[in-house]
Motif scaffolding. Structure first.
Motif, PDB file in Angstrom:
ATOM      1  N   CYS A 147       0.856  -1.178   0.000  1.00 22.63           N
ATOM      2  CA  CYS A 147       0.000   0.000   0.000  1.00 22.63           C
ATOM      3  C   CYS A 147       0.897   1.234   0.000  1.00 22.63           C
ATOM      4  CB  CYS A 147      -0.964   0.004   1.183  1.00 22.63           C
ATOM      5  SG  CYS A 147      -0.199   0.353   2.773  1.00 22.63           S
ATOM      6  N   SER A 148       0.299   2.399  -0.048  1.00 21.74           N
ATOM      7  CA  SER A 148       1.058   3.654  -0.069  1.00 21.74           C
ATOM      8  C   SER A 148       1.035   4.307   1.303  1.00 21.74           C
ATOM      9  CB  SER A 148       0.465   4.616  -1.104  1.00 21.74           C
ATOM     10  OG  SER A 148      -0.819   5.040  -0.693  1.00 21.74           O
ATOM     11  N   ALA A 149       1.903   5.301   1.495  1.00 17.32           N
ATOM     12  CA  ALA A 149       1.880   6.078   2.737  1.00 17.32           C
ATOM     13  C   ALA A 149       0.546   6.801   2.879  1.00 17.32           C
ATOM     14  CB  ALA A 149       3.043   7.069   2.749  1.00 17.32           C
ATOM     15  N   ALA A 150      -0.011   7.252   1.745  1.00 11.54           N
ATOM     16  CA  ALA A 150      -1.325   7.903   1.783  1.00 11.54           C
ATOM     17  C   ALA A 150      -2.399   6.944   2.279  1.00 11.54           C
ATOM     18  CB  ALA A 150      -1.681   8.445   0.401  1.00 11.54           C
ATOM     19  N   ASP A 151      -2.284   5.661   1.910  1.00 11.81           N
ATOM     20  CA  ASP A 151      -3.232   4.668   2.400  1.00 11.81           C
ATOM     21  C   ASP A 151      -3.140   4.531   3.917  1.00 11.81           C
ATOM     22  OD1 ASP A 151      -4.175   4.026  -0.166  1.00 11.81           O
ATOM     23  OD2 ASP A 151      -2.589   2.541  -0.468  1.00 11.81           O
ATOM     24  N   TYR A 152      -1.912   4.508   4.445  1.00 12.27           N
ATOM     25  CA  TYR A 152      -1.740   4.428   5.898  1.00 12.27           C
ATOM     26  C   TYR A 152      -2.361   5.641   6.578  1.00 12.27           C
ATOM     27  CZ  TYR A 152       1.373   0.369   6.435  1.00 12.27           C
ATOM     28  OH  TYR A 152       1.884  -0.901   6.500  1.00 12.27           O
ATOM     29  N   ALA A 153      -2.152   6.826   6.011  1.00 11.12           N
ATOM     30  CA  ALA A 153      -2.717   8.034   6.602  1.00 11.12           C
ATOM     31  C   ALA A 153      -4.244   7.970   6.621  1.00 11.12           C
ATOM     32  CB  ALA A 153      -2.246   9.260   5.822  1.00 11.12           C
ATOM     33  N   LYS A 154      -4.843   7.455   5.551  1.00  8.47           N
ATOM     34  CA  LYS A 154      -6.301   7.330   5.515  1.00  8.47           C
ATOM     35  C   LYS A 154      -6.795   6.346   6.571  1.00  8.47           C
ATOM     36  CE  LYS A 154      -6.743   8.432   0.585  1.00  8.47           C
ATOM     37  NZ  LYS A 154      -7.044   7.890  -0.771  1.00  8.47           N
ATOM     38  N   ILE A 155      -6.058   5.255   6.758  1.00  8.65           N
ATOM     39  CA  ILE A 155      -6.436   4.294   7.794  1.00  8.65           C
ATOM     40  C   ILE A 155      -6.373   4.960   9.167  1.00  8.65           C
ATOM     41  CG2 ILE A 155      -5.730   2.179   8.985  1.00  8.65           C
ATOM     42  CD1 ILE A 155      -4.755   1.145   6.244  1.00  8.65           C
ATOM     43  N   ALA A 156      -5.293   5.689   9.434  1.00  5.73           N
ATOM     44  CA  ALA A 156      -5.162   6.373  10.720  1.00  5.73           C
ATOM     45  C   ALA A 156      -6.302   7.361  10.933  1.00  5.73           C
ATOM     46  CB  ALA A 156      -3.808   7.080  10.796  1.00  5.73           C
ATOM     47  N   GLU A 157      -6.674   8.080   9.890  1.00  2.00           N
ATOM     48  CA  GLU A 157      -7.794   9.024   9.982  1.00  2.00           C
ATOM     49  C   GLU A 157      -9.097   8.293  10.303  1.00  2.00           C
ATOM     50  OE1 GLU A 157      -7.856  11.042   6.269  1.00  2.00           O
ATOM     51  OE2 GLU A 157      -6.012  12.180   6.661  1.00  2.00           O
ATOM     52  N   SER A 158      -9.295   7.134   9.666  1.00  2.22           N
ATOM     53  CA  SER A 158     -10.532   6.378   9.890  1.00  2.22           C
ATOM     54  C   SER A 158     -10.630   5.857  11.314  1.00  2.22           C
ATOM     55  CB  SER A 158     -10.619   5.207   8.903  1.00  2.22           C
ATOM     56  OG  SER A 158      -9.718   4.162   9.255  1.00  2.22           O
ATOM     57  N   LEU A 159      -9.492   5.727  11.991  1.00  2.00           N
ATOM     58  CA  LEU A 159      -9.456   5.253  13.370  1.00  2.00           C
ATOM     59  C   LEU A 159      -9.432   6.409  14.368  1.00  2.00           C
ATOM     60  CD1 LEU A 159      -6.852   2.382  12.867  1.00  2.00           C
ATOM     61  CD2 LEU A 159      -9.322   2.123  13.228  1.00  2.00           C
ATOM     62  N   ASN A 160      -9.618   7.622  13.844  1.00  2.00           N
ATOM     63  CA  ASN A 160      -9.660   8.836  14.675  1.00  2.00           C
ATOM     64  C   ASN A 160      -8.356   9.101  15.413  1.00  2.00           C
ATOM     65  OD1 ASN A 160     -12.447   9.396  14.018  1.00  2.00           O
ATOM     66  ND2 ASN A 160     -13.036   7.775  15.455  1.00  2.00           N
ATOM     67  N   LEU A 161      -7.244   8.667  14.839  1.00  2.00           N
ATOM     68  CA  LEU A 161      -5.946   9.004  15.403  1.00  2.00           C
ATOM     69  C   LEU A 161      -5.606  10.446  15.048  1.00  2.00           C
ATOM     70  CD1 LEU A 161      -4.156   5.642  14.589  1.00  2.00           C
ATOM     71  CD2 LEU A 161      -5.081   6.376  16.804  1.00  2.00           C
ATOM     72  N   GLU A 162      -4.720  11.044  15.826  1.00  2.00           N
ATOM     73  CA  GLU A 162      -4.439  12.470  15.696  1.00  2.00           C
ATOM     74  C   GLU A 162      -2.985  12.725  15.316  1.00  2.00           C
ATOM     75  OE1 GLU A 162      -7.662  13.939  19.108  1.00  2.00           O
ATOM     76  OE2 GLU A 162      -5.495  13.909  19.561  1.00  2.00           O
ATOM     77  N   ASP A 163      -2.704  13.974  14.929  1.00  2.00           N
ATOM     78  CA  ASP A 163      -1.336  14.410  14.593  1.00  2.00           C
ATOM     79  C   ASP A 163      -0.687  13.465  13.580  1.00  2.00           C
ATOM     80  OD1 ASP A 163      -1.666  16.488  16.393  1.00  2.00           O
ATOM     81  OD2 ASP A 163      -0.746  15.385  18.047  1.00  2.00           O
ATOM     82  N   ILE A 164      -1.426  13.120  12.541  1.00  2.00           N
ATOM     83  CA  ILE A 164      -0.941  12.165  11.549  1.00  2.00           C
ATOM     84  C   ILE A 164       0.062  12.850  10.631  1.00  2.00           C
ATOM     85  CG2 ILE A 164      -1.614  10.606   9.679  1.00  2.00           C
ATOM     86  CD1 ILE A 164      -4.471  10.660  10.996  1.00  2.00           C
ATOM     87  N   LYS A 165       1.243  12.259  10.519  1.00  3.05           N
ATOM     88  CA  LYS A 165       2.293  12.805   9.660  1.00  3.05           C
ATOM     89  C   LYS A 165       2.905  11.671   8.844  1.00  3.05           C
ATOM     90  CE  LYS A 165       4.930  14.583  12.866  1.00  3.05           C
ATOM     91  NZ  LYS A 165       6.074  15.326  13.449  1.00  3.05           N
ATOM     92  N   THR A 166       3.283  11.981   7.626  1.00  2.00           N
ATOM     93  CA  THR A 166       4.015  11.015   6.799  1.00  2.00           C
ATOM     94  C   THR A 166       5.183  11.724   6.131  1.00  2.00           C
ATOM     95  OG1 THR A 166       2.803  11.395   4.730  1.00  2.00           O
ATOM     96  CG2 THR A 166       1.845   9.823   6.283  1.00  2.00           C
ATOM     97  N   ALA A 167       6.191  10.950   5.765  1.00  2.00           N
ATOM     98  CA  ALA A 167       7.325  11.490   5.014  1.00  2.00           C
ATOM     99  C   ALA A 167       7.917  10.385   4.163  1.00  2.00           C
ATOM    100  CB  ALA A 167       8.394  12.064   5.951  1.00  2.00           C
ATOM    101  N   ASP A 168       8.453  10.773   3.030  1.00  2.00           N
ATOM    102  CA  ASP A 168       9.154   9.861   2.130  1.00  2.00           C
ATOM    103  C   ASP A 168      10.647   9.982   2.419  1.00  2.00           C
ATOM    104  OD1 ASP A 168      10.289   8.431   0.077  1.00  2.00           O
ATOM    105  OD2 ASP A 168       9.479   9.676  -1.545  1.00  2.00           O
TER     106      ASP A 168
END
Length: 345
Positions: free
Chosen positions: A262-283
């Motif tokens: 999957c992509s980093a964007a996919d992980y961020a969407k999963i985190a958002e769906s779980l109501n997690l906060e301060d979500i950050k990603t970097a390549d």
């Protein structure tokens, strides 16, 4: 996919020819057959788990003998021309950069006191974190060899004192490792204030369940850190990767026992769906660029070749697709990503 007692890396061997020839051989050797697997998802998951466990049971000793106790990429500065002797320092830098990116505090009041290392390898990160924060750390892996070796190394370094019988023997144990499934973790809800996953997410067949379990065992306010291989983010007009990209990833998956990427964007969407906060990603792909060439050079030394032959076919098969990993990075298909977030208070 580290320590105070690391052996020296082998000297580089003379140039053996272009990596492109290895890449072509790997492509031919693991050309994908037609997909005729009609097994139920449960059976597929069991086979995947067994393959992962056997792969690391086989290969971990060879890896430790050459690279030491950290079974993950190093973090390199842009344009850095690292020598083989620098690569282990880069692995420690990877840990520190991950903590810094996530904003994990170092002060006595805010430091992590209970840590879980999900996909712990032979415990390099766990021991480092336990020493850094004076914390208790538990690690889980699918590999019986890794769990046993992680406990042995920890005992030899004074982090497991005396004989322990259960996980409740906290007075005697600063770190402890066991065989367990990251998708069904043997921990209570809200048990840890730092949840750490260094290069294990790529092995998870259900990424949403994986992140959900990380969130479940995290205490309110806890930091979750996922460092993992991903494929590139899709463009706005794309619904999937290109067929040739899928084919390249399939060859790598077959050798390293990986499910769908999957992509980093996919992980961020999963985190958002779980109501997690301060979500950050970097390549961080640029920062790990020297790693795979160094691994290949170490594998092509006499010591490396002997280690792989002793380890077995699964290890050899994984080594032969390493040029395909490099190809994926060069084509901007494979990304080395960090995803961090916090569980709400």
């Amino acid at each position: 996919m580290a320590s105070q007692t690391l052996q020296s890396l082998p000297e580089p061997t003379p140039k053996l020819g272009p990596l492109s020839s290895m890449t072509n051989w790997a492509r031919a050797l693991w050309s994908s057959p037609p997909d005729s697997d009609q097994a139920k998802p449960e059976a597929q998951a069991r086979r995947l788990q067994q393959g992962i466990a056997e792969f690391y049971d086989e290969s971990s000793g060879a890896w430790e003998g050459i690279w030491g106790e950290h079974m993950h990429h190093g973090f390199y500065l842009p344009g850095e021309k690292a020598s083989l002797s620098d690569h282990r320092s880069a692995q420690l830098r990877m840990i520190e950069e991950s903590l810094s990116f996530a904003g994990v505090p170092d002060d006595e009041e805010g430091r992590a006191k209970r840590i879980v290392d999900v996909g712990c390898g032979i415990g390099g990160s766990s021991r480092y974190l336990a020493r850094k924060y004076g914390s208790k750390c538990q690690g889980i892996t699918l590999s019986p060899f890794q769990a046993k070796r992680a406990n042995e190394l920890s005992a030899s370094q004074g982090l497991i004192l005396g004989v322990f019988l259960t996980l409740k023997s906290d007075d005697w144990v600063q770190v402890f490792f066991q065989v367990a499934d990251a998708l069904e973790q043997p921990f209570s809800d809200g048990e840890f204030d730092l949840v750490w996953s260094m290069e294990s997410g790529e092995h998870m067949p259900d990424k949403k369940k994986f992140v959900s379990e990380l969130a479940r065992v995290a205490a309110p306010g806890a930091t979750i850190i996922i460092v993992t291989w991903c494929h590139r983010n899709l463009l706005p007009n794309e619904e999937s990767l290109q067929p040739q990209e899928v084919d390249l990833l399939k060859k790598i998956c077959d050798a390293f026992y990986l499910p769908a990427w999957c992509s980093a964007a996919d992980y961020a969407k999963i985190a958002e769906s779980l109501n997690l906060e301060d979500i950050k990603t970097a390549d961080w792909s640029e920062h790990v660029a020297p790693f795979w060439p160094a691994v290949i050079r170490s594998a092509l030394t006499l010591r490396g070749l002997i280690s792989m032959l002793r380890a077995g076919w699964k290890t050899m098969k994984g080594a032969m697709v390493m040029p395909l990993m490099m190809e994926g990075y060069k084509k901007n298909l494979i990304k080395f990503a960090i995803i961090t977030c916090k569980k709400p208070l």
